[in-house]
Design a protein around this motif. Structure first.
Motif, PDB file in Angstrom:
ATOM      1  N   THR A  19       1.126   4.010  -3.008  1.00  0.00           N
ATOM      2  CA  THR A  19       0.878   5.421  -2.713  1.00  0.00           C
ATOM      3  C   THR A  19       2.068   6.285  -3.098  1.00  0.00           C
ATOM      4  N   ALA A  49      -4.160   1.775  -4.527  1.00  0.00           N
ATOM      5  CA  ALA A  49      -3.713   1.778  -3.133  1.00  0.00           C
ATOM      6  C   ALA A  49      -4.904   1.898  -2.185  1.00  0.00           C
ATOM      7  N   VAL A  50      -5.854   2.748  -2.523  1.00  0.00           N
ATOM      8  CA  VAL A  50      -7.043   2.895  -1.673  1.00  0.00           C
ATOM      9  C   VAL A  50      -7.872   1.617  -1.684  1.00  0.00           C
ATOM     10  N   ILE A  86       0.841  -1.201   0.000  1.00  0.00           N
ATOM     11  CA  ILE A  86       0.000   0.000   0.000  1.00  0.00           C
ATOM     12  C   ILE A  86       0.874   1.249   0.000  1.00  0.00           C
ATOM     13  N   GLY A  87       1.920   1.245   0.817  1.00  0.00           N
ATOM     14  CA  GLY A  87       2.833   2.382   0.857  1.00  0.00           C
ATOM     15  C   GLY A  87       3.561   2.584  -0.463  1.00  0.00           C
ATOM     16  N   LEU A  91      -2.951   5.487  -7.226  1.00  0.00           N
ATOM     17  CA  LEU A  91      -3.533   5.903  -5.951  1.00  0.00           C
ATOM     18  C   LEU A  91      -4.887   5.236  -5.695  1.00  0.00           C
ATOM     19  N   SER A  92      -5.672   5.047  -6.743  1.00  0.00           N
ATOM     20  CA  SER A  92      -6.954   4.363  -6.549  1.00  0.00           C
ATOM     21  C   SER A  92      -6.736   2.888  -6.217  1.00  0.00           C
ATOM     22  N   GLY A 108       2.259   6.444  -6.917  1.00  0.00           N
ATOM     23  CA  GLY A 108       1.160   7.265  -7.416  1.00  0.00           C
ATOM     24  C   GLY A 108       1.377   8.737  -7.182  1.00  0.00           C
ATOM     25  N   THR A 109       1.900   9.082  -6.011  1.00  0.00           N
ATOM     26  CA  THR A 109       2.181  10.493  -5.715  1.00  0.00           C
ATOM     27  C   THR A 109       3.298  11.014  -6.611  1.00  0.00           C
TER      28      THR A 109
END
Length: 118
Positions: A13, A38-39, A9-10, A35-36, A16-17
């Motif tokens: 993220t 990861a969410v 997940i990290g 990012l989606s 994605g960032t």
């Protein structure tokens, strides 16, 4: 196992960032997709899913799987697919109108409206 899921997940993220902060539109679209994802993984992991457990309470069942995280992830997938399609169409439209695919509309080396160099 929790460390592996938290690390993934990290990593999603972080990537994605990083892609969101790029100067062209295609990496921005990829960054939003990451990012989606990861969410979605975060929501799915927060549900504490169990294997071979029924999702509905019945007589004689002591443990069950919570169906809410699965429904939230399914809804998030549909919404992120629609948003990705919208962003792709908007980026293609901006490319056709402006003539380049930079996020601020200025090619590399030319000053943007804020006066800084890209």
């Amino acid at each position: 196992m929790e460390f592996l899921v938290a690390s993934s997940i990290g990593l999603l993220t972080m990537c994605g960032t990083y892609m969101l902060l790029r100067g062209r539109t295609f990496p921005v679209v990829i960054g939003l997709a990451l990012l989606s994802y990861a969410v979605n993984v975060f929501l799915f992991a927060m549900g504490r899913l169990t294997i071979d457990m029924p999702p509905i309470l019945r007589d004689g069942v002591t443990e069950y799987t919570d169906p809410l995280p699965q429904a939230l992830v399914l809804t998030a997938i549909v919404i992120s697919f629609g948003m990705t399609a919208l962003i792709v169409v908007l980026s293609i439209r901006a490319y056709l109108e402006i003539g380049n695919d930079h996020v601020d509309g200025c090619p590399v080396g030319e000053p943007s409206e804020a006066g800084d160099k890209n």
